[in-house]
Design a protein around this motif. Structure first.
Motif, PDB file in Angstrom:
ATOM      1  N   LEU A 133      -7.499  -5.374  -5.327  1.00 12.87           N
ATOM      2  CA  LEU A 133      -6.935  -4.060  -5.573  1.00 12.87           C
ATOM      3  C   LEU A 133      -7.952  -3.001  -5.164  1.00 12.87           C
ATOM      4  CD1 LEU A 133      -4.736  -2.212  -6.790  1.00 12.87           C
ATOM      5  CD2 LEU A 133      -5.930  -2.435  -8.988  1.00 12.87           C
ATOM      6  N   THR A 134      -7.555  -2.133  -4.234  1.00  9.11           N
ATOM      7  CA  THR A 134      -8.426  -1.060  -3.755  1.00  9.11           C
ATOM      8  C   THR A 134      -7.766   0.278  -4.031  1.00  9.11           C
ATOM      9  OG1 THR A 134      -9.262  -2.474  -1.977  1.00  9.11           O
ATOM     10  CG2 THR A 134      -9.661  -0.109  -1.781  1.00  9.11           C
ATOM     11  N   VAL A 135      -8.465   1.123  -4.775  1.00  9.84           N
ATOM     12  CA  VAL A 135      -7.986   2.471  -5.053  1.00  9.84           C
ATOM     13  C   VAL A 135      -8.936   3.442  -4.365  1.00  9.84           C
ATOM     14  CG1 VAL A 135      -7.423   4.181  -6.805  1.00  9.84           C
ATOM     15  CG2 VAL A 135      -7.018   1.749  -7.263  1.00  9.84           C
ATOM     16  N   THR A 136      -8.418   4.183  -3.399  1.00 11.90           N
ATOM     17  CA  THR A 136      -9.218   5.126  -2.626  1.00 11.90           C
ATOM     18  C   THR A 136      -8.836   6.542  -3.030  1.00 11.90           C
ATOM     19  OG1 THR A 136      -9.229   3.577  -0.772  1.00 11.90           O
ATOM     20  CG2 THR A 136      -9.910   5.839  -0.315  1.00 11.90           C
ATOM     21  N   ALA A 137      -9.811   7.318  -3.452  1.00  7.90           N
ATOM     22  CA  ALA A 137      -9.562   8.701  -3.837  1.00  7.90           C
ATOM     23  C   ALA A 137      -9.418   9.568  -2.590  1.00  7.90           C
ATOM     24  CB  ALA A 137     -10.702   9.214  -4.716  1.00  7.90           C
TER      25      ALA A 137
ATOM     26  N   THR B  53     -13.890   8.015  -1.733  1.00  4.65           N
ATOM     27  CA  THR B  53     -14.572   7.059  -2.605  1.00  4.65           C
ATOM     28  C   THR B  53     -13.603   5.941  -2.991  1.00  4.65           C
ATOM     29  OG1 THR B  53     -14.038   8.376  -4.566  1.00  4.65           O
ATOM     30  CG2 THR B  53     -16.160   8.786  -3.486  1.00  4.65           C
ATOM     31  N   ARG B  54     -14.152   4.726  -3.106  1.00  4.18           N
ATOM     32  CA  ARG B  54     -13.303   3.565  -3.357  1.00  4.18           C
ATOM     33  C   ARG B  54     -13.719   2.800  -4.601  1.00  4.18           C
ATOM     34  NH1 ARG B  54     -11.646   0.262   2.093  1.00  4.18           N
ATOM     35  NH2 ARG B  54     -10.593   1.975   3.194  1.00  4.18           N
ATOM     36  N   GLU B  55     -12.712   2.273  -5.260  1.00  4.71           N
ATOM     37  CA  GLU B  55     -12.915   1.337  -6.363  1.00  4.71           C
ATOM     38  C   GLU B  55     -12.202   0.049  -6.004  1.00  4.71           C
ATOM     39  OE1 GLU B  55     -11.560   0.659 -11.009  1.00  4.71           O
ATOM     40  OE2 GLU B  55     -11.419   2.667 -10.106  1.00  4.71           O
ATOM     41  N   VAL B  56     -12.942  -1.039  -5.935  1.00  2.00           N
ATOM     42  CA  VAL B  56     -12.376  -2.329  -5.535  1.00  2.00           C
ATOM     43  C   VAL B  56     -12.497  -3.310  -6.708  1.00  2.00           C
ATOM     44  CG1 VAL B  56     -12.487  -4.237  -3.880  1.00  2.00           C
ATOM     45  CG2 VAL B  56     -13.048  -1.913  -3.145  1.00  2.00           C
ATOM     46  N   ARG B  57     -11.405  -3.999  -7.001  1.00  2.09           N
ATOM     47  CA  ARG B  57     -11.399  -4.934  -8.119  1.00  2.09           C
ATOM     48  C   ARG B  57     -10.633  -6.193  -7.741  1.00  2.09           C
ATOM     49  NH1 ARG B  57      -8.209  -4.843 -13.166  1.00  2.09           N
ATOM     50  NH2 ARG B  57      -7.184  -2.956 -12.362  1.00  2.09           N
TER      51      ARG B  57
ATOM     52  N   SER C  19       0.824  -1.196   0.000  1.00  2.00           N
ATOM     53  CA  SER C  19       0.000   0.000   0.000  1.00  2.00           C
ATOM     54  C   SER C  19       0.863   1.253   0.000  1.00  2.00           C
ATOM     55  CB  SER C  19      -0.903  -0.010   1.248  1.00  2.00           C
ATOM     56  OG  SER C  19      -1.753   1.114   1.279  1.00  2.00           O
ATOM     57  N   ARG C  20       0.379   2.286  -0.666  1.00  2.56           N
ATOM     58  CA  ARG C  20       1.085   3.572  -0.647  1.00  2.56           C
ATOM     59  C   ARG C  20       0.085   4.695  -0.895  1.00  2.56           C
ATOM     60  NH1 ARG C  20       1.571   6.047  -5.502  1.00  2.56           N
ATOM     61  NH2 ARG C  20       1.331   4.787  -7.397  1.00  2.56           N
ATOM     62  N   ILE C  21       0.484   5.913  -0.533  1.00  3.56           N
ATOM     63  CA  ILE C  21      -0.302   7.095  -0.837  1.00  3.56           C
ATOM     64  C   ILE C  21      -0.134   7.425  -2.319  1.00  3.56           C
ATOM     65  CG2 ILE C  21      -0.428   9.600  -0.449  1.00  3.56           C
ATOM     66  CD1 ILE C  21       0.256   9.097   2.446  1.00  3.56           C
TER      67      ILE C  21
ATOM     68  N   GLY D 225      -4.868  10.194  -2.291  1.00  7.39           N
ATOM     69  CA  GLY D 225      -5.616   8.985  -1.986  1.00  7.39           C
ATOM     70  C   GLY D 225      -4.683   7.856  -1.614  1.00  7.39           C
ATOM     71  N   ARG D 226      -5.127   6.631  -1.815  1.00  8.45           N
ATOM     72  CA  ARG D 226      -4.314   5.470  -1.463  1.00  8.45           C
ATOM     73  C   ARG D 226      -4.628   4.326  -2.411  1.00  8.45           C
ATOM     74  NH1 ARG D 226      -1.202   3.395   2.478  1.00  8.45           N
ATOM     75  NH2 ARG D 226      -1.258   5.377   3.602  1.00  8.45           N
TER      76      ARG D 226
END
Length: 281
Positions: free
Chosen positions: A233-237, A241-245, A217-219, A224-225
């Protein structure tokens, strides 16, 4: 740490060599470290030895382009800061877990950093989701940060040398994020070698969350993160808000490690101890 190694480390961060060890320079290095050097426990599951020695940490983070967990990340960051003229003191912490229970002694490594102006800061690039910038060490009010609202409070009893019922010693500090205690710090100075037993426990014990799950994980550059937990894979703005794949193919997992974290692997890591656990990230 010689000048060439310092320059190589700074290139990894995308940072210029600061003219003086100021608070502004520390803030910049802290944020760039969180953006470029991931919080990850891949070594635990790849069977790689974790050695808390300056050369081995520099080999891993600077030369191999890897990340690590708290002992490695804050340990190697301390090496860089010291080489740049900052006064750095490692501190031992215990992380709050379920039901407010504290973890093992030497559960966490954080840094007390003094700048050329005499100001002191709590620097921590090894706790996963935490403050983006160093926290003012002596400030006891709320400190606003892109990572949340933080507060450092006294944890021990008034009488010096007397422990409270929860084991706190006078001078111990609790670090809170958004009103929730994250970890307790002892203010007694430590050295990197003091954390060897804690690193061994966290990398081998079936009870350690690091042996129970994978995390990288990283900023991100927008505040976001991005986190890869196994194949999730989780991309947090920055707005939350999150996008999970879910990544089904091995090549997709390896591609994320390579393209989003700069980590080249020959195989997809798998959890050695499959008990369910979550922390940070």
């Amino acid at each position: 740490m010689n000048s060439a190694r310092i320059d190589a480390y700074l290139r990894r961060l995308g940072a210029a060599r600061p003219a003086r060890p100021t608070a502004g320079a520390l803030r910049e290095l802290h944020l760039l470290h969180l953006r470029t050097v991931p919080f990850e426990n891949l070594s635990v599951h790849l069977g790689e030895e974790i050695v808390l020695e300056e050369k081995r940490l520099l080999d891993k983070v600077v030369d191999a382009g890897r990340g690590g967990f708290c002992y490695e990340l804050n340990g190697v960051f301390a090496v860089l800061l010291t080489a740049l003229g900052f006064e750095v003191t490692p501190l031992a912490g215990r992380v709050y877990g379920d039901e407010g229970r504290l973890g093992i002694p030497y559960d966490h490594l954080a840094l007390r950093v003094r700048t050329v102006d005499g100001d002191e800061w709590l620097a921590d690039v090894g706790f996963g989701a935490h403050s983006h910038y160093p926290l003012a060490f002596g400030e006891r009010g709320e400190q606003a940060d892109p990572g949340g609202t933080f507060r450092i409070t006294g944890a021990g009893p008034d009488a010096a040398g007397v422990r409270g019922e929860d084991g706190a010693l006078a001078g111990d500090l609790d670090v809170l994020r958004d009103g929730k205690p994250e970890y307790r710090l002892e203010v007694r100075p430590r050295v990197l070698g003091d954390f060897t037993a804690g690193a061994w426990w966290h990398s081998t014990s079936p009870s350690s969350h690091f042996t129970q799950s994978l995390v990288c994980s990283r900023i991100t550059e927008d505040g976001g993160r991005i986190t890869l937990s196994g194949r999730t894979l989780t991309v947090t703005a920055a707005d939350g808000t999150r996008e999970v794949r879910e990544l089904e193919r091995d090549e997709d997992v390896l591609g994320v490690y390579r393209e989003r974290f700069g980590i080249g692997l020959n195989c997809v890591p798998t959890v050695r101890n499959p008990r369910n656990a979550n922390r940070n990230g």
